[in-house]
Design an enzyme around this catalytic site. Structure first.
Site, short mmCIF file in Angstrom:
data_model
loop_
_atom_site.label_atom_id
_atom_site.label_comp_id
_atom_site.label_asym_id
_atom_site.label_seq_id
_atom_site.Cartn_x
_atom_site.Cartn_y
_atom_site.Cartn_z
CG ASP A 11 0.39 -8.68 -0.50
OD1 ASP A 11 0.77 -9.71 0.07
OD2 ASP A 11 -0.28 -7.79 0.06
CG ASP A 13 -4.39 -10.89 3.55
OD1 ASP A 13 -5.25 -11.45 2.85
OD2 ASP A 13 -4.06 -11.26 4.67
N GLY A 48 1.64 -7.52 6.44
CA GLY A 48 2.71 -8.02 5.57
C GLY A 48 3.78 -8.82 6.30
#
Ligand code: MG
Length: 215
Positions: A11, A13, A48
């Protein structure tokens, strides 16, 4: 235990880089414009999830209904605020242990991918001068269903020619760990104590991760 690991999916961030604060400040401006109070605690709920879903949450928080036209306008405006704020992003924004882990993966012959809900993932990876390390970037432009759908990670694995059980997914959000699980990936929760009992493995920072144990 995972099969022999062949690929790593990150992922963006909260795992590779910290842009959470840039997002928060940008959303706060949008919330203010529509007269919704929005604080860092509220911001946790946006981690997210996609830009459109984030705006929906903010509207829910303020119990607001707006036209589709204004909705689209606010999405564009938020992105403009955000892009302006990340223009200066560079390697100093990387989280600890990122370069070391990417270098180890390269030395061990493992492929790496970015799997992010952000539509700006490519821009940010380039600003961070990390393109070299990633064989593919799957971002918000490439998927139909956001996390917790596993689509973003399944695409990443497919593009690396790996099976899900040959990949590790690094995530800092509950929705991301759920996405990893739904896709049959082993999840490594990073830097978010809420993931301690949810992810397959939990680490406070990538500096703690020992890739040799998985490859
Ligand atoms: Mg994240």
């Amino acid at each position: 235990m995972n099969d022999k690991t062949k690929g790593l999916i990150f992922d963006l961030d909260g795992v590779l880089v910290t842009t959470e604060y840039n997002h928060f400040v940008s959303w706060k401006k949008i919330a203010k414009a529509i007269d919704v109070s929005f604080n860092e605690h509220d911001n946790e709920q946006l981690k997210g999830i996609s830009r459109a879903d984030s705006l929906k949450k903010i509207l829910e928080l303020g119990n607001k209904a707006i036209s589709e036209e204004l909705f689209e306008e606010l999405l564009a405006q938020k992105n403009e605020f955000y892009l302006n704020s990340i223009k200066k992003i560079n390697r100093s924004n990387l989280l600890p242990g990122v370069i070391e882990l990417l270098q180890s993966a390269a030395q061990m012959g493992l492929k790496c991918a970015v799997g992010s809900s952000s539509r700006n993932a490519r821009f940010i990876v380039t600003k961070l001068e990390l393109d070299f390390y990633f064989s593919t970037i799957v971002d918000g432009n490439d998927v139909t269903f956001p996390k917790p759908s596993p689509e973003v990670f399944l695409k990443g694995a497919q593009r690396m020619n790996c099976q899900p059980n040959e990949c590790l997914v690094f995530e800092d959000a509950l929705s991301g760990v759920a996405a990893a699980r739904a896709g049959g990936f082993m999840s490594i929760g990073v830097g978010n104590p809420l993931l301690k009992n949810v992810a397959d493995v939990y680490i406070d920072s990538l500096t703690e991760f020992r890739l040799e144990a998985y490859a």
